[in-house]
Design a protein around this motif. Structure first.
Motif, PDB file in Angstrom:
ATOM      1  N   ASN A 142       0.814  -1.222   0.000  1.00  0.00           N
ATOM      2  CA  ASN A 142       0.000   0.000   0.000  1.00  0.00           C
ATOM      3  C   ASN A 142       0.843   1.265   0.000  1.00  0.00           C
ATOM      4  O   ASN A 142       0.395   2.321  -0.440  1.00  0.00           O
ATOM      5  CB  ASN A 142      -0.943   0.002   1.208  1.00  0.00           C
ATOM      6  CG  ASN A 142      -2.249  -0.726   0.934  1.00  0.00           C
ATOM      7  OD1 ASN A 142      -2.917  -0.473  -0.058  1.00  0.00           O
ATOM      8  ND2 ASN A 142      -2.609  -1.644   1.818  1.00  0.00           N
ATOM      9  N   GLN A 189       5.323   3.443  -4.189  1.00  0.00           N
ATOM     10  CA  GLN A 189       5.216   4.652  -5.011  1.00  0.00           C
ATOM     11  C   GLN A 189       5.857   4.481  -6.381  1.00  0.00           C
ATOM     12  O   GLN A 189       5.469   5.169  -7.330  1.00  0.00           O
ATOM     13  CB  GLN A 189       5.873   5.821  -4.280  1.00  0.00           C
ATOM     14  CG  GLN A 189       5.180   6.202  -2.983  1.00  0.00           C
ATOM     15  CD  GLN A 189       5.858   7.359  -2.272  1.00  0.00           C
ATOM     16  OE1 GLN A 189       7.000   7.704  -2.568  1.00  0.00           O
ATOM     17  NE2 GLN A 189       5.153   7.981  -1.339  1.00  0.00           N
ATOM     18  N   ASP A 190       6.833   3.590  -6.501  1.00  0.00           N
ATOM     19  CA  ASP A 190       7.553   3.434  -7.771  1.00  0.00           C
ATOM     20  C   ASP A 190       7.338   2.062  -8.415  1.00  0.00           C
ATOM     21  O   ASP A 190       6.949   1.972  -9.576  1.00  0.00           O
ATOM     22  CB  ASP A 190       9.057   3.659  -7.551  1.00  0.00           C
ATOM     23  CG  ASP A 190       9.350   5.058  -7.057  1.00  0.00           C
ATOM     24  OD1 ASP A 190       8.734   6.001  -7.584  1.00  0.00           O
ATOM     25  OD2 ASP A 190      10.177   5.211  -6.144  1.00  0.00           O
ATOM     26  N   ASP A 230      -5.281  -0.229  -8.027  1.00  0.00           N
ATOM     27  CA  ASP A 230      -5.117   1.129  -7.479  1.00  0.00           C
ATOM     28  C   ASP A 230      -3.703   1.639  -7.703  1.00  0.00           C
ATOM     29  O   ASP A 230      -3.510   2.801  -8.089  1.00  0.00           O
ATOM     30  CB  ASP A 230      -5.444   1.117  -5.985  1.00  0.00           C
ATOM     31  CG  ASP A 230      -5.194   2.468  -5.333  1.00  0.00           C
ATOM     32  OD1 ASP A 230      -5.942   3.421  -5.629  1.00  0.00           O
ATOM     33  OD2 ASP A 230      -4.229   2.578  -4.550  1.00  0.00           O
ATOM     34  N   LYS A 231      -2.711   0.785  -7.498  1.00  0.00           N
ATOM     35  CA  LYS A 231      -1.319   1.211  -7.632  1.00  0.00           C
ATOM     36  C   LYS A 231      -0.945   1.522  -9.081  1.00  0.00           C
ATOM     37  O   LYS A 231      -0.208   2.470  -9.364  1.00  0.00           O
ATOM     38  CB  LYS A 231      -0.379   0.136  -7.057  1.00  0.00           C
ATOM     39  CG  LYS A 231      -0.413   0.063  -5.540  1.00  0.00           C
ATOM     40  CD  LYS A 231       0.020   1.388  -4.932  1.00  0.00           C
ATOM     41  CE  LYS A 231      -0.222   1.478  -3.467  1.00  0.00           C
ATOM     42  NZ  LYS A 231       0.136   2.810  -2.909  1.00  0.00           N
ATOM     43  N   GLN A 279      -2.918   2.705 -11.292  1.00  0.00           N
ATOM     44  CA  GLN A 279      -3.528   4.003 -11.590  1.00  0.00           C
ATOM     45  C   GLN A 279      -2.710   5.159 -11.039  1.00  0.00           C
ATOM     46  O   GLN A 279      -2.798   6.278 -11.541  1.00  0.00           O
ATOM     47  CB  GLN A 279      -4.952   4.041 -11.027  1.00  0.00           C
ATOM     48  CG  GLN A 279      -5.930   3.122 -11.742  1.00  0.00           C
ATOM     49  CD  GLN A 279      -7.287   3.062 -11.067  1.00  0.00           C
ATOM     50  OE1 GLN A 279      -7.471   3.645  -9.990  1.00  0.00           O
ATOM     51  NE2 GLN A 279      -8.228   2.361 -11.678  1.00  0.00           N
ATOM     52  N   HIS A 280      -1.895   4.867 -10.034  1.00  0.00           N
ATOM     53  CA  HIS A 280      -1.040   5.901  -9.443  1.00  0.00           C
ATOM     54  C   HIS A 280       0.399   5.820  -9.954  1.00  0.00           C
ATOM     55  O   HIS A 280       1.315   6.393  -9.351  1.00  0.00           O
ATOM     56  CB  HIS A 280      -1.061   5.798  -7.911  1.00  0.00           C
ATOM     57  CG  HIS A 280      -2.337   6.286  -7.302  1.00  0.00           C
ATOM     58  ND1 HIS A 280      -3.457   5.471  -7.182  1.00  0.00           N
ATOM     59  CD2 HIS A 280      -2.698   7.495  -6.771  1.00  0.00           C
ATOM     60  CE1 HIS A 280      -4.432   6.154  -6.604  1.00  0.00           C
ATOM     61  NE2 HIS A 280      -4.000   7.389  -6.349  1.00  0.00           N
ATOM     62  N   GLY A 281       0.587   5.113 -11.064  1.00  0.00           N
ATOM     63  CA  GLY A 281       1.888   5.104 -11.725  1.00  0.00           C
ATOM     64  C   GLY A 281       2.903   4.108 -11.196  1.00  0.00           C
ATOM     65  O   GLY A 281       4.089   4.173 -11.560  1.00  0.00           O
ATOM     66  N   VAL A 282       2.492   3.181 -10.335  1.00  0.00           N
ATOM     67  CA  VAL A 282       3.413   2.166  -9.816  1.00  0.00           C
ATOM     68  C   VAL A 282       3.564   1.051 -10.836  1.00  0.00           C
ATOM     69  O   VAL A 282       2.572   0.542 -11.367  1.00  0.00           O
ATOM     70  CB  VAL A 282       2.894   1.591  -8.477  1.00  0.00           C
ATOM     71  CG1 VAL A 282       3.806   0.466  -7.983  1.00  0.00           C
ATOM     72  CG2 VAL A 282       2.787   2.691  -7.425  1.00  0.00           C
TER      73      VAL A 282
END
Length: 473
Positions: free
Chosen positions: A131, A134-135, A159-160, A162-165
């Motif tokens: 959770n 970030q990368d 979810d990750k 969608q956040h660029g992970v």
């Protein structure tokens, strides 16, 4: 006439295989066994040899692991690996030198190591780490089994992404055979890169079926990593109808040692995908020292020059002065490990083995038990854990050194599987693992030699038959 031609061809192929066996220099007993199999089991003997008998260390089948590009990556990776000085590891210098030569990772200090016992604790820690990603998330598992865990992972991955992970997954082609194409497609559709390790394919069946990736590795953002015995399966949190809850040990690692597990994942990823983007120097991050533990990663596979994990166990057993405690579900040791256990016990070392009373395979259960009489007679103490299925793979010695990982004490793990273990040179960690071992022993059934030798002859017969299959279990 046709029969004569087929028979002649079979004999020629058989002779060719025998010559290869002699040139490869394997043990005489193995050579004799394969000679008998090839010439007494029509056709089947040769197929058995092609699947199970070839020496990958001699043949170097997996040449992709030994390319100049791989060598260059390893060189760069090691330049970013800061080992400890010789003065810091004088107590275990022989063991450390052995692992470094076999697995090229020297030990590094400044790590935070958390022992994670059983599925609830382990997956709680894993989901918390995922959770925070970030990368990137790198995920490598032998068993990736659909259920509540995989549904929760899918939602988290979605979810990750969608956040660029960036998410990369490796799963074994046999261990995760039940993983559906539908689930894999769902992951791919949201942007997860997922690949099978040595999938079963017509034409490559004989060359790959027996060589599996048994590793369990998670690396998140070069900040935190996990490894140990726990697979992605609901049986670690909910149990299964036959064995109940699966009990196991895992590790959460922070600090410089994360780099070693990232390197292993990168090499495995390149091996199965031939994609070298993972070799980018962006993955050579700075790893701050955030703890007090010194950790060294040992890994091995059928393409290694030596069986590094087998030599790890052999060395730890031989170097023990006071005690060596081993938890493992599959103790089918082979002569070298068997001899080292007996010598240690006969020399006055407190040698204890903790296994599960139940087993996920009847033939493995009887094969494991076929070694009990010799071990007990030498003074090795054996305990059978009665609750659920004990799947942990740990060893601790003399309150100073421990290992937690994926390796079983059997020929398959030593010779045929890709494995990884973390060796921890930390007195407090060793003491914690020792105390946990003794706590489990207090709940277990200790075998008695005088009683065990009086077991029914039917049990002895089952053990003898099962032991025949020990090289392939």
């Amino acid at each position: 006439m046709i029969f004569f031609i087929v028979l002649t061809l079979y004999i020629i192929v058989g002779i060719f295989i025998i010559i290869r066996l002699l040139l490869n220099g394997i043990r005489p007993t193995n050579t004799l066994a394969w000679m008998l199999a090839i010439f007494t089991i029509p056709v089947g003997g040769i197929f058995l040899y092609l699947m199970l008998g070839r020496n990958r260390r001699k043949n170097k089948l997996f040449t992709l692991r030994h390319t100049p590009k791989v060598a260059s990556y390893i060189k760069k990776a090691l330049q970013h690996h800061v080992p400890i000085t010789k003065e810091e590891y004088s107590e275990h210098q022989k063991l450390i030198s052995l692992i470094t030569k076999n697995s090229y990772f020297a030990p590094c200090s400044g790590n935070d190591v958390q022992l994670l016992k059983n599925g609830d604790v382990t997956f709680k820690a894993i989901f918390e780490a995922l959770n925070e990603a970030q990368d990137f998330i790198h995920f490598e598992y032998y068993i990736f089994e659909e259920g509540e865990l995989t549904r929760n992972l899918f939602e988290l991955f979605q979810d990750k992404i969608q956040h660029g992970v960036k998410i990369r997954i490796i799963y074994d082609g046999i261990g995760s055979l039940s993983l559906s194409k539908r689930y894999i497609k769902k992951l791919q559709n949201i942007g997860v890169e997922i690949y099978r390790f040595l999938p079963i394919r017509f034409g490559k069946f004989l060359t790959s079926i027996n060589y599996r990736n048994h590793r369990k590795i998670i690396v998140v953002d070069n900040k935190i990593a996990f490894t140990g015995g726990i697979n992605v399966s609901d049986k670690y949190v909910k149990g299964d109808p036959h064995l109940g809850i699966w009990h196991d040990m895992h590790l959460q690692l922070k600090g410089p040692v994360v780099h070693s597990l990232q390197t292993i994942f990168a090499l495995d990823w390149y091996f199965i995908t031939n994609k070298d983007d993972i070799f980018d120097t962006a993955y050579f991050s700075h790893y701050p020292k955030i703890g007090e533990s010194t950790v060294q990663i040992v890994h091995s596979g059928p393409d290694s020059d030596f069986s590094a994990t087998q030599q790890l166990f052999f060395s730890m057993i031989n170097e023990a002065h006071d005690y060596v405690y081993i938890t493992n579900p599959y103790i089918i040791p082979g002569e070298s490990i068997l001899e080292s256990l007996q010598v240690a016990a006969l020399s006055g070392v407190d040698v204890r083995l903790l296994l599960s009373e139940s087993s996920d395979s009847e033939i493995v259960r009887w094969c494991v038990r076929s070694y009990f009489e010799r071990l007990l007679h030498a003074g090795v103490k054996i305990y059978l854990f009665p609750e659920g299925f004990l799947h942990s793979k740990t060893i601790v010695a003399d309150d100073t050194v421990s290992s937690v990982g994926t390796t079983n004490l059997d020929i398959r793990s030593f010779e045929q599987n890709y494995e990884v273990n973390a060796v921890i040179y930390d007195d407090s960690f060793a003491l914690a693992l020792k105390n946990d071992f003794l706590s489990d022993c207090s709940k277990s059934i200790q075998l008695n030699y005088n009683t065990f030798v009086k077991r029914p002859w039917q049990d002895k017969l089952k053990e003898g038959v099962a032991k025949i299959f020990s090289p392939v279990l």
